[in-house]
Design an enzyme around this catalytic site. Structure first.
Site, PDB file in Angstrom:
ATOM      1  N   SER A 278       9.748 -18.530  -0.124  1.00 35.27           N
ATOM      2  CA  SER A 278       9.853 -20.034   0.110  1.00 35.27           C
ATOM      3  C   SER A 278      11.023 -20.143  -0.349  1.00 35.27           C
ATOM      4  O   SER A 278      12.002 -21.537  -0.475  1.00 35.27           O
ATOM      5  CB  SER A 278       8.792 -20.634  -0.490  1.00 35.27           C
ATOM      6  OG  SER A 278       8.389 -20.698  -1.096  1.00 35.27           O
TER       7      SER A 278
ATOM      8  N   HIS B  79       7.610 -20.549   6.202  1.00 34.56           N
ATOM      9  CA  HIS B  79       9.529 -20.819   6.565  1.00 34.56           C
ATOM     10  C   HIS B  79       9.771 -19.908   7.995  1.00 34.56           C
ATOM     11  O   HIS B  79      11.313 -19.803   8.094  1.00 34.56           O
ATOM     12  CB  HIS B  79      10.016 -20.852   5.382  1.00 34.56           C
ATOM     13  CG  HIS B  79      10.032 -21.567   4.291  1.00 34.56           C
ATOM     14  ND1 HIS B  79      10.071 -23.383   4.322  1.00 34.56           N
ATOM     15  CD2 HIS B  79       9.223 -21.277   3.827  1.00 34.56           C
ATOM     16  CE1 HIS B  79       9.371 -24.119   3.554  1.00 34.56           C
ATOM     17  NE2 HIS B  79       8.500 -22.674   3.149  1.00 34.56           N
TER      18      HIS B  79
ATOM     19  N   LYS C 270       6.356 -28.810   8.803  1.00 35.26           N
ATOM     20  CA  LYS C 270       8.031 -28.023   8.521  1.00 35.26           C
ATOM     21  C   LYS C 270       8.307 -28.422   9.784  1.00 35.26           C
ATOM     22  O   LYS C 270       8.828 -28.750  10.035  1.00 35.26           O
ATOM     23  CB  LYS C 270       8.561 -27.169   7.678  1.00 35.26           C
ATOM     24  CG  LYS C 270       7.982 -26.849   6.339  1.00 35.26           C
ATOM     25  CD  LYS C 270       7.331 -25.815   5.303  1.00 35.26           C
ATOM     26  CE  LYS C 270       6.920 -26.281   3.820  1.00 35.26           C
ATOM     27  NZ  LYS C 270       6.459 -25.190   2.977  1.00 35.26           N
TER      28      LYS C 270
HETATM   29  C1  LIG Z   1       5.092 -25.504   2.630  1.00 36.81           C
HETATM   30  C2  LIG Z   1       4.383 -24.136   2.464  1.00 36.81           C
HETATM   31  C3  LIG Z   1       2.772 -24.044   2.609  1.00 36.81           C
HETATM   32  C4  LIG Z   1       1.785 -25.569   3.092  1.00 36.81           C
HETATM   33  O1  LIG Z   1       2.192 -26.056   3.360  1.00 36.81           O
HETATM   34  P1  LIG Z   1       1.813 -27.780   4.626  1.00 36.81           P
HETATM   35  O2  LIG Z   1       1.235 -27.999   5.151  1.00 36.81           O
HETATM   36  O3  LIG Z   1       3.158 -28.297   3.282  1.00 36.81           O
HETATM   37  O4  LIG Z   1       0.731 -27.840   3.076  1.00 36.81           O
HETATM   38  C5  LIG Z   1       2.496 -22.512   2.507  1.00 36.81           C
HETATM   39  N1  LIG Z   1       3.021 -22.018   2.169  1.00 36.81           N
HETATM   40  C6  LIG Z   1       4.133 -21.519   2.383  1.00 36.81           C
HETATM   41  C7  LIG Z   1       4.951 -20.628   1.840  1.00 36.81           C
HETATM   42  C8  LIG Z   1       4.766 -23.057   2.158  1.00 36.81           C
HETATM   43  O5  LIG Z   1       5.811 -23.297   2.017  1.00 36.81           O
END
Ligand SMILES: *Cc1c(COP(=O)(O)O)cnc(C)c1O
Length: 373
Positions: free
Chosen positions: A178, A206, A225
């Site tokens: 990330s 991602h 996302k």
């Molecule tokens: C954003 C993210 C999460 C958490 O997801 P949310 O739905 O925002 O709680 C978990 N793992 C990674 C790698 C992320 O980037």
């Protein structure tokens, strides 16, 4: 008695690490309004621009009218609707797995899966750059936590060889990292997991448009996302999902997702299925920006995806550049410790399929002006 709070805030401020919220008063496509001024948003995870896609808005509104907003109870009490189940079926199809289970966020999905799969006879083996939600889940589980250097498969193999005293072994990795935007060596990880009879889990938060590897036992993803909604999920075998419905405390002891959030994610899945140009558009935008930024002599690390870091180094310098870009109407957050190691502060660009060529060129020329100084 609470002096330590003031002291800690003051020392964060001195170190240039104090975090402050920016308040968005309007958001449309890749533009946001902050304090009455419009900015191009280069730090949203809304990678395909689906959060305000007309079909996503329409379908979620329709479901609000039918079900109201809140689910009203946990899924196992009375908070489970046909919309939750439709979404879970669609996610199973999307990930090419037997079944899926949705959680209130991706954070809770990681927490629920890792803590319920492992106990004190077990070990969890993770990449050093895995997301905070994975690290927190590992800490909360009673399993022994072992960390290998970023993408170092020889180190992972060594740990596995020395871990046969544990009952269950779970390897967890971000699929796309990330903060660095590089991709995990999933084929090698799956191979090592097989050899050592370990389980493999990937966090696909991602991962946009990457192949689903059928040998990954546990897939985690987020709806927050790429799908422009809210929520997280785990996909895998039917048995795994039944197990989690019974064991995952972050599923059992919290209210179900609002049905409208499920509906938004379903609509996003529909759009992705119908509009085959979205993922390639994201790829094109990412490639274009990366190439142009590298031409300026800036270091984008090992990025291979829509997450493009620009390595700066010191936290205060990173924040200075972030502020200067903001003055030019470009919104990019600076990433500082503890999110990244000390001395590795960076600007982190999140590219979207919704970014126009004009917006990307504006970013490149602003970066050029600022870095020539
Ligand atoms: C954003 C993210 C999460 C958490 O997801 P949310 O739905 O925002 O709680 C978990 N793992 C990674 C790698 C992320 O980037």
């Amino acid at each position: 008695m609470m002096d330590f709070i003031q002291q800690e805030l003051a020392s964060l401020k001195t170190a240039g690490l104090l975090r402050e919220l920016r308040t968005i008063s309007k958001s449309k496509g890749s533009k946001v309004v902050i304090n009455g001024r419009e900015y191009i948003n280069f730090c949203s995870n809304n990678y395909l621009g689906l959060a305000d896609h007309p079909k996503v808005i329409e379908k979620s509104l329709e479901i609000i009218k039918e079900f109201g907003f809140g689910a009203g109870a946990s899924r196992l009490i009375s908070g489970n609707t046909i919309i939750h189940e439709e979404l879970e079926n669609r996610l199973a199809e999307y990930t090419k797995r037997e079944a899926a289970i949705v959680f209130s966020t991706g954070y809770m999905a990681n927490l629920g899966a890792i803590t319920s799969l492992l106990d004190d006879n077990d070990t969890v083996i993770i990449d050093r750059l895995n997301h905070a939600s994975i690290i927190d889940a590992c800490r909360l589980s009673k399993a022994k936590l072992q960390v290998y250097p970023h993408k170092d498969m020889a180190a992972l193999a060594k740990i596995l060889i020395k871990s046969d005293k544990f009952k269950n072994r779970l390897i967890v990795t971000d699929r796309v990292f990330s903060m660095d935007g590089d991709i995990a060596p999933v084929l090698e990880i799956v191979q090592l997991a097989k050899e050592h009879k370990a389980m493999a889990m990937t966090d696909q938060a991602h991962a946009v448009g990457l192949e689903q590897n059928e040998n990954i036992d546990i897939i985690m993803g987020t709806l927050s996302k790429t799908f422009g909604s809210l929520g997280g999920y785990i996909a895998g075998s039917q048995k795994l999902i039944d197990f989690l419905k019974n064991k995952a405390r972050s599923f059992i002891y919290t209210t179900g997702l609002p049905p409208a959030a499920c509906a938004a994610a379903i609509a996003a899945l529909d759009v992705i299925k119908e509009d085959k140009s979205l993922v390639p558009k994201l790829r094109q935008n990412s490639d274009f920006l990366q190439k142009e930024i590298n031409k300026l002599g800036l270091d984008t690390m090992d990025s291979e995806t829509q997450i493009i870091p620009i390595m700066i180094g010191e936290a205060d310098q990173t924040m200075t550049i972030s502020k200067a870009l903001f003055d030019k109407g470009i919104f990019i957050s600076g990433i500082r410790p503890p999110t990244v190691p000390k001395g590795q502060s960076r600007l982190r660009i999140s590219v979207s399929a919704a970014h126009t060529m004009e917006e990307m060129k504006c970013l490149v020329s602003s970066l050029q002006e600022l870095t020539q100084k």
